[in-house]
Structure formats: C-alpha cells, structure tokens
Design a protein around this motif. Structure first.
Motif, PDB file in Angstrom:
ATOM      1  N   ARG A  47       2.786   1.250 -14.807  1.00 11.07           N
ATOM      2  CA  ARG A  47       2.479  -0.040 -14.189  1.00 11.07           C
ATOM      3  C   ARG A  47       3.558  -0.448 -13.183  1.00 11.07           C
ATOM      4  NH1 ARG A  47      -1.375  -3.172 -16.166  1.00 11.07           N
ATOM      5  NH2 ARG A  47      -0.186  -5.073 -15.927  1.00 11.07           N
ATOM      6  N   ALA A  50       2.452   1.319 -10.089  1.00  8.58           N
ATOM      7  CA  ALA A  50       1.305   0.643  -9.470  1.00  8.58           C
ATOM      8  C   ALA A  50       1.691  -0.715  -8.899  1.00  8.58           C
ATOM      9  CB  ALA A  50       0.182   0.474 -10.494  1.00  8.58           C
ATOM     10  N   THR A  77      -1.809   3.390  -4.251  1.00  6.35           N
ATOM     11  CA  THR A  77      -1.975   4.174  -5.470  1.00  6.35           C
ATOM     12  C   THR A  77      -3.423   4.005  -5.924  1.00  6.35           C
ATOM     13  OG1 THR A  77      -1.440   2.359  -6.963  1.00  6.35           O
ATOM     14  CG2 THR A  77       0.399   3.683  -6.177  1.00  6.35           C
ATOM     15  N   GLY A  78      -3.944   4.991  -6.614  1.00  7.99           N
ATOM     16  CA  GLY A  78      -5.293   4.877  -7.169  1.00  7.99           C
ATOM     17  C   GLY A  78      -5.171   4.941  -8.676  1.00  7.99           C
ATOM     18  N   MET A  79      -5.532   3.850  -9.353  1.00  4.88           N
ATOM     19  CA  MET A  79      -5.277   3.798 -10.792  1.00  4.88           C
ATOM     20  C   MET A  79      -6.582   3.819 -11.575  1.00  4.88           C
ATOM     21  SD  MET A  79      -2.554   1.689 -12.807  1.00  4.88           S
ATOM     22  CE  MET A  79      -2.586   1.316 -14.540  1.00  4.88           C
ATOM     23  N   PHE A  81      -7.806   2.726 -15.147  1.00  2.00           N
ATOM     24  CA  PHE A  81      -7.335   1.912 -16.263  1.00  2.00           C
ATOM     25  C   PHE A  81      -7.942   2.415 -17.561  1.00  2.00           C
ATOM     26  CE2 PHE A  81      -6.862  -0.561 -12.509  1.00  2.00           C
ATOM     27  CZ  PHE A  81      -5.781  -1.390 -12.722  1.00  2.00           C
ATOM     28  N   ALA A  85     -11.826  -1.190 -16.271  1.00  2.00           N
ATOM     29  CA  ALA A  85     -11.718  -2.351 -15.379  1.00  2.00           C
ATOM     30  C   ALA A  85     -12.676  -2.264 -14.200  1.00  2.00           C
ATOM     31  CB  ALA A  85     -10.273  -2.517 -14.889  1.00  2.00           C
ATOM     32  N   LEU A  86     -13.920  -1.871 -14.462  1.00  2.00           N
ATOM     33  CA  LEU A  86     -14.931  -1.886 -13.396  1.00  2.00           C
ATOM     34  C   LEU A  86     -15.290  -3.329 -13.082  1.00  2.00           C
ATOM     35  CD1 LEU A  86     -17.216   1.000 -14.682  1.00  2.00           C
ATOM     36  CD2 LEU A  86     -15.378   1.106 -12.986  1.00  2.00           C
ATOM     37  N   PHE A  87     -15.717  -3.576 -11.832  1.00  2.00           N
ATOM     38  CA  PHE A  87     -16.143  -4.934 -11.475  1.00  2.00           C
ATOM     39  C   PHE A  87     -17.540  -5.138 -12.046  1.00  2.00           C
ATOM     40  CE2 PHE A  87     -13.534  -3.566  -7.671  1.00  2.00           C
ATOM     41  CZ  PHE A  87     -12.373  -4.137  -8.151  1.00  2.00           C
ATOM     42  N   ARG A 146     -13.925   5.614  -8.253  1.00  2.00           N
ATOM     43  CA  ARG A 146     -13.446   4.454  -7.495  1.00  2.00           C
ATOM     44  C   ARG A 146     -11.989   4.652  -7.058  1.00  2.00           C
ATOM     45  NH1 ARG A 146     -13.166  -1.348 -10.401  1.00  2.00           N
ATOM     46  NH2 ARG A 146     -11.465  -0.259 -11.457  1.00  2.00           N
ATOM     47  N   ALA A 147     -11.194   5.267  -7.936  1.00  2.00           N
ATOM     48  CA  ALA A 147      -9.789   5.476  -7.592  1.00  2.00           C
ATOM     49  C   ALA A 147      -9.618   6.656  -6.634  1.00  2.00           C
ATOM     50  CB  ALA A 147      -8.964   5.705  -8.857  1.00  2.00           C
TER      51      ALA A 147
END
Ligand SMILES: Nc1ncnc2c1ncn2[C@@H]1O[C@H](COP(=O)(O)OP(=O)(O)OP(=O)(O)O)[C@@H](O)[C@H]1O
Ligand SMILES: [Mg+2]
Lengths: 358, 276
Positions: A47, A50, A77-79, A81, A85-87, A146-147
């Motif tokens: 973290r 990030a 950075t592409g994290m 989780f 943590a999708l929208f 997504r990342a």
C-alpha cells in the motif's frame, strides 16, 4: 512498465512498526512475491507503493522516478485488491474502461483495448454485466483486467487469490503468471501462501515482523536459507537447538551428537536439516534411531525419529509394496544418515522456532 | 404472520390514517361563524386557498425556504457526512453524538437562542457596533435569511446522519481503486462516491424537505409577524381564525404538495442511480 525500487522504507504506527527498513529492487518485467506470516507488513509495504499509506521514512522509485510523496493517482501502478473493489454501479466494460478514460484514451482505442483485455481474461461476452452478476472467479478476473488494461508501470496484487476455492486458485495462479510474462509486467505480489509464492514468483522476499529476512529465488531460499526463520518458513525443516562441539559435530540440547557442515559457529546457532535429506537404512553408516511414529501421506511417508531423545522428522517417497521399508513401524530401530553438508548451522532470533521442534 | 402484523396495522390506522381521514372530511365542510362549521361536501375551501394570492405567496415562501434549506443542507452535509463516515479513530462515536447535539435542544429554545444572537440588540450587532463596523444595527432577525439559517441548523443533523450511513456502506477499496486507476479526488467523487451515495442523497433530501415544509417554531420566531410559512398559516386558521374547514384544506394542500414533490424528486434520483 519499469523498475521498482524501495529504499529504506519504514512505516511506524503508534504502537507498532509495521515495516522496518525494507530495501528491494524489482527489475523490469520481474515477478517478486512478498511472503511472510500474518502481520509481517506485506500489505503495508504494497500500500505504500500504491500510495495509500505514507512511509514514515525511506523512498519509493517507480521507473526511476521518486514517487514517495506522489498521490495514488499520479503513480501509474495497477493494483488488484483482495476484495477486488470493483465499481458496483458500473458494468464490467465500464469498470475495465475506467483507467483508460482517466488517461484520456480516445473512444475507439479504448473500446478496442477493453475488448482485447476481456478476451485475454476470458471474459468475452460479460462486458455488459454488473459485478454482482458475476461469480467470484469472474469478478477476480475483472479486477485483473481492470488493472492490466492501463499497462501500469508496476502491477500490484494483494492476496488476489485468497477468496477463491483451491481448484480455481491453482488455475488462476497459472493464468496470472502467463499474463504477467506475456505483458512483461513488473509485479509485486503479496501472499502468505508459500506454495503460491514458490510457483509464481521469479524472486521471493521473506518478511517477518516488518523486516526483510531474505530475498532470493525459490531455490536459493530453500537450499541456502539465511537464517532459521527462513529455513522453517520455506518448506519444512528440522531446527535443532544445541552447541557445536568439534568442527562438523553438533551436540543437541538433549545430548545427541550429529554430523554437520564444518562452519564457523556463533552462539545461539541452530542446526537446520531438511526432512527429505535424511535417509533411513537398515545397515551401514548412520546414527541409530528409533521410530516414534510413521505417517503415510500417499506419495510420501513421514518418519518421526528419536535419536537418544532428539526428535527428527524424515520424509521419503513411500516405498513400493513388498519393499522391506514399507513394513517399518513405530518402535523399530533404524539408522538415520545424511550428508553432513546438508546439516547447516543458521543464526536464529528469539521466536524463530515456532513449532514443536528444538 | 398476518396475525402478528395486525396490532401494528391497527396502530398505524388509528394513529395516522384516522386523524388524516377526519381532517380531510373537515376540509370539505363549510365555515359557519355561529356553528364553527357546517356539514358539507364541497371543494370550496381548496379553491379559495388556491385562488387567494396571499396563500399562494405563503406556499411560494414555504417552497422557497424548503428548497433552499434542502440544497444548503446537502451542500454542507455531504462533506461533513463523508468526514464522519470515513473517521477511523475512537472519536467517531463522539463526533456522531456531537452531530446530534443540536437536536437535544427543542426548536423553541433554539430559536430563542438565535433571537439573542441575531436581534437588533443581539450579540452579533453588539459586536459589530463595538468594533465600529456598523453605525446602525444590521437587520438580521425577521428576515428570510434568519429563517433559513435557523431551519438549516435543525435539519442539518438529519441530512448528515442519513448520508453518513450510506457513505459508510461504500467500501473504501472502491475509492482506492479509482485513485489507483488515475482518478483525482474530484473525479473519484463524481464518478464513484456520488453515484453510490445517491440513495442516501435521495433519502436525506426527502427527509429534510419534509421537515422544512412543515417547520413551525423557527419561521414564527425568527421570521417575525410579516413572514408566513404554511404550518403557521394552518395554525392560525385553527386557533386564531377558528376556521377549521379552511385550515384543514390548507393542511391538505401542504401535505399534497410535499408528497408530490417528494415522489418526483426521489423518482428522479432513483432513476439516476440505476442508469449510472
Ligand atoms: N492503520 C494501522 N494502525 C496501526 N497498526 C497498523 C495499521 N495498519 C497495519 N498495522 C499493523 O502493522 C502490522 C503489519 O500489518 P499488515 O497489514 O501490513 O500485515 P500483513 O503482512 O499484510 O498481514 P496479513 O497476512 O494478515 O494480511 C500489523 O501488526 C498491523 O497490526
Ligand atoms: Mg495483508
């Protein structure tokens, strides 16, 4: 894509030091796993990279740029989780397109890249679904897609597989590794599962109570652990307390004299010996031992040995039926033999011997 | 199951529906100076209220104040609610209690406090005068502004706590994901936090709007005799004018306008949260 450098990274909280002076170089395209027991500071380290946790001291460089004080959205950075943590209010397609939108990628290119990454993540045809209409494994792949789609300088994953069942986990492990190699992503991966780390990573960082204990390839950590903690954490290991007597001789706390690699010894050293490096014989060289227990594990069998009060575990492929060793039973006398070079003295800190050994 | 619901149903019927039905019945009666009211079935009271420019203005003032207060409560309440919802420390419960603190004081007592603060000889004017900033007392009490500020102080806690409950249910990870993907704080707010908080925005606005539409003590005490909102106007008819049928019609108009606007507002907000 780029390198990642952690330089003396620290994070202190009021009552604990979560991360203490971590130095690490991740090369371009390299996959590095942070591994360690719960609470050792893996998540905190990730973290900080990030940008969600501010370091107390030290520096973070991404592709040579000092980002120690950069906000999360300025770090590239592409994290992934742990919770994904999708929208929840956006479709899969919108979730994946979000990072491209933020980077002002033109509509046509955005659509093409989203389609491509959804195909890579085996999510074709799911672009219009909402996250809650997906299975756990699919949600996990959306988080990955997504990342990945933004081609981040550094790819960060915090236990991304921990919410999947064992079978899916093994599959996704291979998928992530394949994607990472194919895209040449510089990757930092957090896990407390050593098998996961061993199978996926180019190099492993073993952490314990906020500090790095050792950095190396899986083989280096297994064959040449820097200390008793690493030896016990990566794979299984007999760890014995005692004192070196003559060079090449180690007197265990319970009095047995074991052959070992002649090495300069420091007080408090511990003898480390991998179970599978101990051979059991009926005759010839070896220390007389008594079998305390025999555990059949299918492919392997575990032998608990008693050498005049010193307990050792040996592991060997289960002998074929008809083999005399198949009949070994508790109470039997055997000879335990190992190459003295396999028994090494390792430094230890208080608390490094967590199990029943010693 | 049905049997278990019966007592609650009866209670609702008895406490809510019955008085409303009575009120509606009364609103259809006719005023009679001697008898107080005469049994009738006419829409006369409603037509009179709608035709009378005075009551149209009162309704307009009420709507204006209610909309202003709702909007201001939302604008002030959202940052406060966000801050409260995202608080981590042990101070969180204290902050929640402090938010509720204004509600411990009744509306009348609070309005009296505002009067002491805003009046001609109130604390603010005394201060301004003492500093030589004004020669004449600055008129603050008995203005629309005073009423809006006074009502705002009552409704803000409702808005904040309603919003905070919804914001708290938005996982922090989602905001972090937005930042990680390159969204600055404003973009993350607009694209992620706000859409996910819309149900709370709708609930908070509806609650606050209803409270504002029905405000009584604050407009009376801080607005002064010239200033009229609907709830005091209804009271006037019942108590001073003793014209119950007309008062009942005014009350029903207030109820219907509030209900219709509430339904329209929440439908729009619900539609937005679905489409995004
Ligand atoms: N916000 C915080 N305040 C105080 N202490 C914290 C905070 N965050 C983490 N810590 C402490 O820092 C240490 C490291 O935490 P961290 O979450 O990095 O561990 P971890 O290695 O990810 O463990 P796990 O495998 O259980 O996820 C822990 O002792 C934790 O209690
Ligand atoms: Mg963790």
């Amino acid at each position: 894509m780029g390198t990642l450098t952690l330089d003396g990274l620290c994070r202190r909280y009021a009552t604990t030091t979560a991360v203490e002076r971590v130095d690490l170089e991740v090369a371009e395209g390299e996959f590095v796993a942070l591994l360690g027991p719960s609470g050792c500071g893996k998540t905190t380290t990730l973290r900080m990279v990030a940008g969600f946790v501010a370091p107390s001291s030290g520096r973070i460089l991404i592709a040579g740029r000092d980002v120690t004080h950069a906000p999360p959205h300025g770090r590239d950075t592409g994290m992934v989780f742990q919770s994904y943590a999708l929208f929840p209010h956006m479709t899969v397609g919108e979730n994946v397109a979000f990072g491209l939108e933020m980077r002002k990628v033109a509509r046509a290119e955005r659509d093409a890249r989203v389609r491509e990454v959804l195909r890579l993540a085996r999510l074709d045809g799911l672009g219009d679904r909402l996250p809650r209409q997906l299975s756990g494994g699919q949600q996990q792949r959306v988080a990955l897609a997504r990342a990945l789609v933004v081609n981040p300088a550094v790819f960060l994953l915090d236990e991304p597989l921990s919410n999947l069942d064992a079978k899916l986990r093994a599959e996704v492990r291979i998928e992530i590794r394949a994607l990472q190699q194919r895209l040449g992503l510089t990757t930092l991966f957090v896990t407390h599962d050593q098998e996961e780390a061993l199978t996926m990573a180019d190099r492993l960082v073993v952490m314990e109570r906020g500090r790095v204990r050792q950095i190396g390839t899986a083989e280096a950590l297994y064959e040449r652990p820097a200390d008793a903690f690493v030896a016990g954490f990566i794979g299984r290991c007999n760890l014995l307390r005692g004192t070196p007597e003559a060079p090449g001789q180690f007197r265990t706390a319970s009095g047995a004299l074991l052959p070992c690699l002649p090495q300069p010894a420091r007080p408090g050293d511990i003898l480390a010996l991998r179970p599978e490096r101990i051979a059991l014989r009926a005759a010839g060289d070896g220390l007389p031992a008594r079998l305390a227990a025999v555990t059949y594990l299918g492919a392997q069998t575990e032998y608990h040995l008693d050498l005049a009060g010193t307990r050792l575990v040996a592991v060997a492929p289960t002998p074929a039926e008809g083999d005399a060793r198949r009949g070994l039973a508790p109470g039997d006398a055997v000879l335990a033999h190992w190459d003295p070079a396999e028994a090494r003295l390792l430094p230890a800190e208080p608390g490094d011997l967590l199990d029943d050994q010693a | 199951m049905a049997a278990l619901l019966l007592p609650a149903t009866l209670l609702v019927l008895g406490l809510l529906v019955a008085p409303m039905a009575m009120l509606f019945r009364i609103s259809l009666n006719q005023y009679d100076a001697a008898l107080m009211m005469r049994e009738a079935l006419s829409a006369e009271n409603y037509l009179r209220a709608l035709a009378d420019p005075y009551y149209r203005e009162v309704l307009g003032t009420t709507l204006g104040v209610a909309f202003s207060c709702t909007l201001l409560a939302l604008l002030i309440g959202f940052p406060a609610a966000y801050w409260l919802a995202r608080m981590e420390s042990r101070w969180k419960s204290l902050a929640t209690i402090l938010t509720l603190f204004p509600l411990l004081v009744g509306n009348v007592v609070r309005a009296a406090g505002w009067m002491a603060l805003l009046g001609r000889d109130g604390a603010i004017n005394a201060g301004l005068f003492g500093l030589g900033l004004v020669a004449e007392p600055w008129p603050m009490l008995y203005t629309t502004g005073a009423v809006i500020v006074g009502i705002l102080a009552v409704v803000a806690p409702y808005m904040i706590l309603t919003l905070a409950a919804v914001i708290e249910s938005i996982p922090r990870g989602v905001e972090e994901a937005a930042a990680n993907l390159g969204a600055g704080p404003m973009t993350a707010f607009r694209r992620v936090v706000l859409p996910l908080a819309l149900p709370g925005v709708a609930a908070g606005c509806v609650l606050v709007f209803i409270l504002c539409m029905n405000a009584y003590a604050t407009p009376v005490l801080l607005g002064g005799p010239q200033f009229k909102m609907m709830a005091p106007a209804v009271y006037d008819q019942f108590v001073r004018g003793t014209n119950w049928p007309f008062g009942a019609a005014l009350a029903f108009l207030l109820l219907i306008v509030t209900l219709v606007l509430t339904i329209i507002g929440s439908t729009i907000l619900a539609g937005r949260s679905r489409s995004r």
